[in-house]
Design an enzyme around this catalytic site. Structure first.
Site, short mmCIF file in Angstrom:
data_model
loop_
_atom_site.label_atom_id
_atom_site.label_comp_id
_atom_site.label_asym_id
_atom_site.label_seq_id
_atom_site.Cartn_x
_atom_site.Cartn_y
_atom_site.Cartn_z
N GLU A 170 49.61 10.31 -28.14
CA GLU A 170 49.40 11.53 -27.36
C GLU A 170 49.72 12.76 -28.17
O GLU A 170 49.10 13.81 -28.01
CB GLU A 170 50.26 11.48 -26.10
CG GLU A 170 49.98 12.61 -25.10
CD GLU A 170 50.74 13.90 -25.40
OE1 GLU A 170 50.38 14.93 -24.81
OE2 GLU A 170 51.68 13.87 -26.21
N ASP A 179 55.02 7.89 -27.58
CA ASP A 179 55.29 8.52 -28.87
C ASP A 179 55.96 9.88 -28.68
O ASP A 179 55.78 10.55 -27.67
CB ASP A 179 54.01 8.68 -29.69
CG ASP A 179 52.92 9.45 -28.95
OD1 ASP A 179 52.75 9.22 -27.74
OD2 ASP A 179 52.24 10.28 -29.59
#
Length: 329
Positions: free
Chosen positions: A174, A109
């Site tokens: 994350e 991400d």
């Protein structure tokens, strides 16, 4: 136990395989950037990760984060988005036995690119210009995801057999919570050691990490017409006061860093990331909010950091006569 000469030959074969795979590695990195995997939109990039693992002869484990099964675990953080269709991808290269296991982890991400006019080109281009690859997430952390795929392919090309298991993880979440990694651990992916490959570049490893907290300060004021603004209570004005108080807290952290953080310039930081409030310039805003990201020092715990922020917000509110009109979460 392998002798020094066989170990040297294996390393040489691996580095040669990595060199041969350089162009393919760069293509994978560019494709990951172009996949635009901002938070909540990771599926396309994860399909590419799964494909590359299969090409390396490793069958991927593709699975969604399960809030119902994880919410009771330490480290779980509720997020604003649904987890369906946003999988983790894990591949395991099984060892022959007798060796230690290792996890190589990276996150797929990335944050949103922000105002397009601040970019000199398409933030999702993945173009190479002057030896630099351009695009949102290319450093943090598509480079990490591509690197572990590069290693997996090169191990196969070199015909190496590891003694211990090598577990390759491409995780979501994350940038906001870390629950992608938590889901891998809960699924049983454990090892003797783990290396997180994340946006640092060559030259050293991070061996300690600060705590991190997202929080929101919400202020309730009182609306009034702009021409009678003194009759209102401007929520945005008070947010500015709150931010000054939070900056004082940040400076206090930085005045007394303990090792190993004393070797880092400004290790503890507060970022005021989002401010929202108001309706029109002709009306005193009655509601406003400030979203922040705080990097705080050990041994302060997550709950301790929350309590510290709430106390600071309450003290600032009391000094300004706003007690009871604020909420920090």
């Amino acid at each position: 136990m392998e002798d020094a000469s066989s170990g040297s030959l294996a390393r040489a074969a691996l580095f040669q395989a990595l060199d041969r795979r350089w162009d393919a590695h760069l293509d994978t990195l560019r494709a990951l950037v172009r996949a635009r995997s901002t938070q909540g939109e990771e599926a396309a990039a994860q399909r590419l990760v799964a494909l590359r693992l299969r090409e390396a002869g490793i069958e991927p484990d593709v699975f969604d984060v399960d809030p119902a099964g994880l919410a009771h675990l330490p480290g779980w953080v509720d997020g604003p988005l649904d987890f369906a269709g946003r999988p983790n991808v894990v591949g395991t290269l099984r060892g022959t036995g007798g060796g230690r296991s290792l996890i190589l982890a990276a996150h797929v991400d990335s944050v949103a690119p922000g105002p397009p006019e601040l970019w000199r080109g398409d933030p999702w281009s993945g173009e190479v210009d002057g030896g630099r690859l351009l695009g949102r997430g290319s450093w943090d952390d598509k480079a990490g995801v591509a690197a572990i795929l590069w290693i997996a392919g090169a191990i196969g090309d070199a015909g190496l057999r590891l003694r211990g298991d090598l577990i390759l993880q491409s995780v979501i979440e994350e940038e906001s919570s870390g629950v992608g990694t938590l889901a891998c651990s809960a699924r049983g992916y454990r090892a003797d050691a783990a290396v997180v490959v994340d946006g640092r570049g060559p030259g050293g490893a991070v061996v300690a990490h600060c705590g991190q907290l997202w929080f929101r300060v919400t202020v309730r004021g009182r609306t009034a017409a702009a021409v009678e603004s003194r009759r209102g209570r401007n929520a945005i004005d008070h947010l500015a006061t709150q931010l000054r108080g939070l900056r004082e807290m940040e400076r206090a952290f930085d005045r007394r860093p303990e090792p190993p953080f004393d070797a880092v310039e400004h290790p503890f930081q507060l970022n005021a990331g989002v401010i929202a409030g108001g309706a029109t310039p002709t009306t005193v805003p009655g509601l406003a909010s400030l979203d922040c990201h705080l990097v705080f020092p050990p041994p302060l715990t997550l709950e301790g950091a929350r309590s510290l922020v709430r106390r600071r917000v309450a003290e600032t509110a009391a000094l300004e006569g706003w007690a009871g009109d604020l909420h920090a979460s």
